[in-house]
Design a protein around this motif. Structure first.
Motif, PDB file in Angstrom:
ATOM      1  N   ARG A 228       0.841  -1.202   0.000  1.00  0.00           N
ATOM      2  CA  ARG A 228       0.000   0.000   0.000  1.00  0.00           C
ATOM      3  C   ARG A 228       0.874   1.249   0.000  1.00  0.00           C
ATOM      4  O   ARG A 228       1.931   1.281   0.621  1.00  0.00           O
ATOM      5  N   GLN A 229       0.408   2.277  -0.646  1.00  0.00           N
ATOM      6  CA  GLN A 229       1.210   3.463  -0.888  1.00  0.00           C
ATOM      7  C   GLN A 229       1.711   4.126   0.386  1.00  0.00           C
ATOM      8  O   GLN A 229       2.825   4.632   0.449  1.00  0.00           O
ATOM      9  N   LYS A 230       0.908   4.134   1.417  1.00  0.00           N
ATOM     10  CA  LYS A 230       1.271   4.818   2.647  1.00  0.00           C
ATOM     11  C   LYS A 230       2.024   3.933   3.637  1.00  0.00           C
ATOM     12  O   LYS A 230       2.352   4.375   4.736  1.00  0.00           O
TER      13      LYS A 230
END
Length: 248
Positions: A41-43
């Motif tokens: 996931r990007q975060k």
């Protein structure tokens, strides 16, 4: 049981849309495979940390009845930014992880090999000018600490002192040209001398050693062939061919 240990990332594989399967070489448990849920996931910063050759501190839930453990937390002890930016360093680093992944077993601690691999990758990241010798040093120390120290002094057949040597595909040892007339790998005097010096040279002093490039390549090919012959699981390694292509 929650386990905390230092680890080296060996192989990272995407799993589902958000997770990673990571093969680790851990200080305390040997080779361990974990799932890093949500790491893609990007975060999630774990995705940038969990890359091959990264030196890590990991927390994971360990159960001996499971093949894949669950990663709880990971932090970066040392990245491999310089290694990844240099083709030769990258190829050598990936060759190191390929070899060590084939040697160590799941849930079988190998603290000496862990320290060796950790130190060599650190040196590959922080030093310049003798990357090829670092790889030779790694292969030779790996052979020694797995109980397969090569005889670099005398012919394995007649016992004469080696001035040049031929690797025997039958015995997996070095023989003098008189005893071995195969058209296999030949180690010249410079290559033998380099390997002999490496057995008594500390990793921090590798920059003091020198040798012809061709002999260095032959020494790498010999040690790889030697390890493939003697250690189960080290068959058809890609490392030697890749290193020849880039010119170590």
């Amino acid at each position: 049981m929650l386990t905390s240990t230092d680890a080296i990332a060996l192989k990272v594989t995407p799993y589902s849309e958000s997770s990673l399967i990571v093969q680790l070489f851990t200080r305390d448990l040997g080779k361990v495979t974990v799932i890093a849920k949500g790491a893609r996931r990007q975060k999630n910063p774990a995705g940038a940390i969990l890359e091959p050759m990264s030196l890590l501190t990991v927390d994971f839930y360990h159960k001996t009845s499971r093949d894949i453990q669950t990663l709880k937390d990971v932090s970066l002890a040392s990245g491999a930014l310089k290694i990844r930016r240099d083709l030769k360093k990258l190829s050598l680093g990936l060759a190191i992880t390929e070899v060590i992944a084939g040697v160590i077993a799941e849930d079988d601690p190998a603290p000496i090999l862990f320290r060796l691999t950790w130190k060599v990758l650190q040196s590959l990241e922080t030093t310049e000018g003798f990357d090829h010798l670092l790889f030779l040093f790694f292969l030779l120390q790996l052979a020694i600490h797995t109980g397969f120290k090569p005889n670099l002094e005398t012919c394995s057949s007649c016992g004469k002192v080696l001035k040049t040597a031929v690797f025997s595909n039958n015995s997996g040892e070095l023989e003098c040209p008189s005893c071995n007339r195969e058209t296999g790998l030949v180690l010249g005097g410079h290559g033998l001398a380099m390997l002999r010096k490496l057995t008594v040279t500390h990793i921090e002093n590798l920059g003091e050693l020198t040798g012809p490039r061709e002999e260095t390549e032959n020494a790498v090919s010999f040690l790889t062939a030697f390890l493939e012959f003697h250690i189960e699981g080290l068959h058809k390694l890609k490392a030697p061919e890749i290193l020849r292509q880039i010119g170590i």
